[in-house]
Design an enzyme around this catalytic site. Structure first.
Site, PDB file in Angstrom:
ATOM      1  N   GLY A 230       1.292  -0.727  -0.220  1.00 18.02           N
ATOM      2  CA  GLY A 230       0.082   0.308   0.127  1.00 18.02           C
ATOM      3  C   GLY A 230       0.842   0.798   0.253  1.00 18.02           C
ATOM      4  CD  GLU A 272       1.142  -8.681   2.162  1.00 15.60           C
ATOM      5  OE1 GLU A 272       1.833  -9.920   2.440  1.00 15.60           O
ATOM      6  OE2 GLU A 272       0.113  -8.596   2.114  1.00 15.60           O
ATOM      7  N   GLY A 274       4.150  -3.651  -3.705  1.00 17.12           N
ATOM      8  CA  GLY A 274       3.919  -3.937  -5.061  1.00 17.12           C
ATOM      9  C   GLY A 274       4.335  -2.754  -5.756  1.00 17.12           C
ATOM     10  NE  ARG A 275      -0.326   1.604  -5.296  1.00 11.06           N
ATOM     11  CZ  ARG A 275      -1.011   0.863  -5.958  1.00 11.06           C
ATOM     12  NH1 ARG A 275      -1.495   1.934  -7.448  1.00 11.06           N
ATOM     13  NH2 ARG A 275      -2.264   0.817  -5.829  1.00 11.06           N
ATOM     14  CE1 TYR A 314      -8.980   0.852  -8.003  1.00 12.64           C
ATOM     15  CE2 TYR A 314      -7.440   1.150  -9.285  1.00 12.64           C
ATOM     16  CZ  TYR A 314      -8.010   0.669  -8.625  1.00 12.64           C
ATOM     17  OH  TYR A 314      -7.903  -0.846  -8.352  1.00 12.64           O
ATOM     18  CB  CYS A 341     -17.813  -0.444 -27.639  1.00  9.27           C
ATOM     19  SG  CYS A 341     -17.514  -1.030 -29.533  1.00  9.27           S
ATOM     20  CD  GLU A 342     -16.891   1.182 -20.640  1.00  6.90           C
ATOM     21  OE1 GLU A 342     -17.712   0.166 -19.986  1.00  6.90           O
ATOM     22  OE2 GLU A 342     -17.541   2.630 -20.067  1.00  6.90           O
TER      23      GLU A 342
HETATM   24  C1  LIG Z   1      -2.407  -5.583  -3.279  1.00  4.60           C
HETATM   25  C2  LIG Z   1      -1.569  -6.123  -2.415  1.00  4.60           C
HETATM   26  C3  LIG Z   1      -0.701  -6.198  -1.773  1.00  4.60           C
HETATM   27  C4  LIG Z   1       0.208  -4.840  -2.643  1.00  4.60           C
HETATM   28  O1  LIG Z   1      -0.313  -3.542  -2.955  1.00  4.60           O
HETATM   29  P1  LIG Z   1       0.807  -2.487  -3.253  1.00  4.60           P
HETATM   30  O2  LIG Z   1      -0.266  -1.240  -3.418  1.00  4.60           O
HETATM   31  O3  LIG Z   1       1.234  -2.519  -4.705  1.00  4.60           O
HETATM   32  O4  LIG Z   1       1.982  -2.174  -2.838  1.00  4.60           O
HETATM   33  C5  LIG Z   1       0.159  -6.666  -0.646  1.00  4.60           C
HETATM   34  N1  LIG Z   1      -0.730  -7.248   0.050  1.00  4.60           N
HETATM   35  C6  LIG Z   1      -1.762  -7.649   0.153  1.00  4.60           C
HETATM   36  C7  LIG Z   1      -2.766  -8.338   0.919  1.00  4.60           C
HETATM   37  C8  LIG Z   1      -2.843  -7.244  -1.401  1.00  4.60           C
HETATM   38  O5  LIG Z   1      -3.717  -7.356  -1.673  1.00  4.60           O
END
Ligand SMILES: *Cc1c(COP(=O)(O)O)cnc(C)c1O
Length: 421
Positions: A230, A272, A274-275, A314, A341-342
């Site tokens: 997050g 954990e 990602g972004r 979003y 088509c949206e």
């Molecule tokens: C989506 C998600 C992440 C990663 O979120 P980012 O915004 O990409 O950091 C980590 N843990 C869980 C459980 C998620 O659903």
């Protein structure tokens, strides 16, 4: 006009597009590695620190291999993600399984791989036991409810479907202790794309406080605390990124005051994310197909929301660069669209850009997480390729584009002849 940096020039990109037709996503290996190291360095004070890359952000084995080399684990939440982890060679506690509403076979797969099981709910204890058994190490996902303000993507914690309440957590760890579990972790994730550094420090404080209480009351020892994902990225050029060093220092102070001081150290800190790791280092490259002038001015691309859903889903801002025209005045308001088509199929609405013409190469920034991965096939649009810009400047295709045959693979045209209507 504030710009955003690119790892290639217009000439370089034209050459890449000669070999790999647009649209495609391209990821910058050098920047991703440097960024991964930045996070690890910021938390080097914590022995055993690990980020489990949320593979849903870019489920591509090549990127996963790169991140593993940088010391990352992988965070999975589905069968395909677990199998991807397995195929890349990850095993055991390199894998965190943070799922919700989990099917039995996924728990079983995660257990077979020796992954860390992060349970979303107390009711999953008997379900897990019945279908996969009780692991030696268990983690629970905490939902702090009204203790914490939410944000746009995940919403208010009380409204979020994830995690258990405080009372349930006490009960859940007690049950697991009774069932013979000896090793414990705790997890929460209450925000998505959050840019406030303090937010993550406050989240750590909530979890550290809870660890102190749980450890004391239940006489269990926590091995790790997973602060979730997050962490946001500055999609808009004027935004500032989360300062990982400030965040780490804030968490370190709380660790000393709450974990060390109560004799609960060492506890490994996990994330954990990602972004924040790959997001800024991926680009969706597309070409202008048509310029249309009606009540508004439209630039129609050869990419559409099937390649990047965030703006439509979003209302998310993604910066756009028209290659070779950065020096021109950005005074023409365009809706930058795809061909679905949206009517939500727009990458930008009323965006001030330089005058465009068919054939222009357009780069949509910050698609290195939740970009290609969120793609879909509406209108029979095909998923694009993914490319990797290597550290030596070479370009490698790490996923080919879908073909019509791929798209039709689940249909049985052969049966049509025998089909009576
Ligand atoms: C989506 C998600 C992440 C990663 O979120 P980012 O915004 O990409 O950091 C980590 N843990 C869980 C459980 C998620 O659903």
């Amino acid at each position: 006009m504030i710009g955003k940096k690119l790892p290639f020039t217009k000439e370089q990109l034209e050459k890449i597009a000669e070999e790999y037709p647009t649209p495609f996503h391209i990821y910058d290996e050098k920047a991703i590695r440097a960024n991964a190291r930045k996070l690890n360095t910021a938390f080097s004070w914590n022995k055993g620190f690990k980020d489990y890359y949320a593979i849903k952000a870019v489920p591509n084995p090549y990127l996963m291999k790169i991140l593993r080399e940088e010391g990352f684990g992988i965070d999975c939440s589905s069968m395909a993600e677990l199998e991807l982890a397995e195929k890349v060679g990850l095993r055991g506690e390199e894998i965190m399984f943070t799922s919700n509403d989990t099917p039995a076979e996924e728990f079983k797969k995660a257990m077979d791989l020796g992954a860390i099981i992060n349970l979303d709910d107390i009711s999953h204890i008997p379900f897990l036991e019945k279908h996969a058994g009780i692991p030696e190490l268990i983690c629970f996902r905490y939902n702090p409810g009204p203790l914490k303000e939410g944000n746009m993507i995940i919403g208010q914690p009380e409204e979020a479907k994830y995690g258990g309440t405080r009372e349930q957590l006490f009960e859940a760890y007690k049950i697991m202790r009774y069932k013979g579990v000896k090793r414990f972790g705790i997890h929460t994730m209450v925000a998505s794309n959050e840019l406030d550094t303090n937010y993550f420090i406050e989240t750590a404080e909530i979890l550290f406080d809870l660890i102190v209480e749980l450890s004391e009351k239940l006489n269990i020892r926590f091995e790790f605390v997973n602060l979730g994902g997050g962490i946001g990225i500055p999609y808009r050029p004027e935004q500032t990124p989360v300062d990982l060093n400030v965040m780490s220092e804030g968490i370190r102070k709380l660790y000393n005051d709450l974990i060390e001081a109560n004799g609960l150290a060492p506890i490994k800190i996990y994330f954990e994310t990602g972004r924040v790791i790959t997001g800024p280092y991926g680009y969706l490259v597309s070409r202008v197909l048509h310029i249309k002038n009606t009540y508004k001015k439209y630039a129609g691309l050869d990419a559409s929301m099937v390649n990047l859903m965030r703006p439509a889903l979003y209302g998310a801002y993604h910066h756009i660069t028209v290659m070779g025209k950065g020096h021109l005045s950005h005074q023409t308001p365009y809706d930058v669209t795809g061909s679905l088509c949206e009517n939500n199929d727009k990458f930008a609405i009323n965006r001030l850009l330089p005058e465009m013409e068919p054939g222009d190469l357009v780069v949509i920034h910050d698609t290195g997480a939740h970009g290609h991965a969120m793609g879909f096939n509406y209108n029979g649009k095909l998923r694009s390729s993914e490319l990797l810009l290597r550290e030596n400047g070479e370009v490698m295709q790490i996923r080919r584009a879908e073909t019509i045959e791929d798209h039709f693979a689940t249909l049985d045209f052969g049966g049509l002849a025998k089909f009576e209507v």
